[in-house]
Design an enzyme around this catalytic site. Structure first.
Site, PDB file in Angstrom:
ATOM      1  N   ASP A   1       0.861  -1.186   0.000  1.00  0.00           N
ATOM      2  CA  ASP A   1       0.000   0.000   0.000  1.00  0.00           C
ATOM      3  C   ASP A   1       0.897   1.235   0.000  1.00  0.00           C
ATOM      4  O   ASP A   1       1.699   1.433   0.925  1.00  0.00           O
ATOM      5  CB  ASP A   1      -0.900  -0.015   1.241  1.00  0.00           C
TER       6      ASP A   1
ATOM      7  N   ASP B   1      -2.826   2.446  -6.125  1.00  0.00           N
ATOM      8  CA  ASP B   1      -1.748   2.505  -5.141  1.00  0.00           C
ATOM      9  C   ASP B   1      -1.658   1.305  -4.208  1.00  0.00           C
ATOM     10  O   ASP B   1      -0.931   1.357  -3.212  1.00  0.00           O
ATOM     11  CB  ASP B   1      -1.867   3.786  -4.308  1.00  0.00           C
ATOM     12  N   GLU B   2      -2.373   0.219  -4.495  1.00  0.00           N
ATOM     13  CA  GLU B   2      -2.239  -0.956  -3.635  1.00  0.00           C
ATOM     14  C   GLU B   2      -2.556  -2.229  -4.412  1.00  0.00           C
ATOM     15  O   GLU B   2      -3.283  -2.220  -5.400  1.00  0.00           O
ATOM     16  CB  GLU B   2      -3.122  -0.856  -2.388  1.00  0.00           C
TER      17      GLU B   2
END
Length: 357
Positions: free
Chosen positions: A8, A102-103
């Protein structure tokens, strides 16, 4: 036993802005616009110290932090950086499941590089991301997706945490109920009213009781309290829809309140569309009344929706044809889109069993 990593990025959008504009480094930054009816898309860690959070109205954020710096979102840039990050993921695992820009989850049970440790792989990925993008990421390592997700949040920012099988029960028991992935604010509030404050309290409840109070979600709550999560990491899973919804502590009973709440949902959903660079031809409205009766209506448009303005107009069209019953009280609202069309992004950037250690 699977070896799962959850990566993350730390305050991704805000960190990209601080990277690209050095004058913002060390200062409270919000991605969004400082105007009425706008919301914060992301907040830097400096801004979070003042209570600024994503999805918060921009004017409220300014009241909490008067010297907050607002940066307009640059989703094409974020997608480009995300492309770099996900390319790194694929160097280490064939099974990569993106959750957002983003993860992602990585199943490293089979070690592509022969490193020999899921934890060392996570550390190397974090190092590679920093070298390639100048950004930091946090990692969680465990034997299933739920625990890896919980672990990645445990030592943010720029942290790593490993939940070993023999320590999973203690880790879950100590978790505050509001920290559980899949338990939102409203549900966490209901649990607190019942005296359920930690994972240990949740584990003390029977499966039958949880199902009677929360329906099918009760099965999920029962399992995660025991560290049970059999979901595999699913690479290349194509999204068929996007949706956002909210359950309200107090029922909505007026047209004015309905429109205001739909506005906030539209803002959240439009952000997802812009982040992912997609358009959609079908818009769906969902409503659940106080008596739990649930209805939905959809409409397919010739011109796809792609941003807040087009989504707002399309939702209005569906809303006006919806047979609302304010007298029953609305406890849940949802807005979604289907029939997705992926936009081209011109600036997008480019075996063996492991131990956890």
């Amino acid at each position: 036993m699977r070896k799962i990593i959850h990566i993350d990025m730390d305050a991704f959008y805000a960190s990209v802005e601080q990277r690209d504009f050095p004058q913002l480094r060390g200062k409270p930054v919000a991605v969004g616009r400082a105007e009425a009816r706008s919301v914060v898309a992301a907040a830097s860690y400096e801004a979070r110290k003042y209570g600024v959070r994503s999805a918060m109205p921009s004017l409220q954020a300014l009241r909490l932090c008067p010297h907050l710096h607002f940066q307009p979102p640059r989703f094409a840039v974020y997608r480009s950086v995300s492309g770099q990050i996900h390319s790194i993921f694929r160097e280490y695992a064939d099974l990569v499941e993106p959750l957002s820009l983003d993860e992602a989850y990585l199943d490293v049970t089979r070690d592509k590089k022969g490193i020999g440790s899921a934890t060392l792989i996570a550390l190397e990925i974090k190092k590679r991301i920093r070298e390639a993008t100048g950004l930091t990421a946090s990692a969680g390592v465990s034997f299933n997706k739920f625990l890896a997700k919980m672990a990645s949040d445990y030592r943010k920012p720029d942290g790593i945490f490993v939940v070993e099988p023999e320590k999973a029960a203690d880790f879950i028991s100590a978790l505050p109920i509001g920290k559980f992935y899949g338990i939102g604010g409203v549900t966490a509030g209901k649990f607190r009213e019942m005296g359920v404050l930690t994972g240990a309290d949740l584990k003390s409840l029977s499966r039958e009781f949880l199902v009677s109070r929360f329906g099918k979600a009760g099965i999920y709550f029962y399992d995660i309290a025991r560290g049970i999560d059999e979901r595999p990491v699913e690479p290349g899973r194509e999204r068929k829809s996007y949706s956002v919804e909210n359950t309200y502590a107090q029922d909505i009973k007026s047209r004015f309140a309905l429109i205001a709440e739909l506005y906030h949902l539209e803002k959240r959903l439009a952000r997802h569309l812009e982040e992912e660079g997609v358009k959609a031809r079908t818009v769906v409205l969902k409503v659940r009344y106080h008596d739990f009766s649930t209805f939905s209506r959809s409409r397919t448009f010739q011109v796809p929706v792609h941003d807040f303005a087009s989504l707002h107009e399309s939702v209005r069209s569906v809303r006006e044809a919806f047979p609302w019953d304010y007298g029953k009280g609305i406890r849940l609202l949802g807005v979604g889109v289907q029939h997705l069309l992926k936009e081209a992004v011109s600036d997008a950037g480019p075996i063996r069993q492991l131990s956890l250690f």
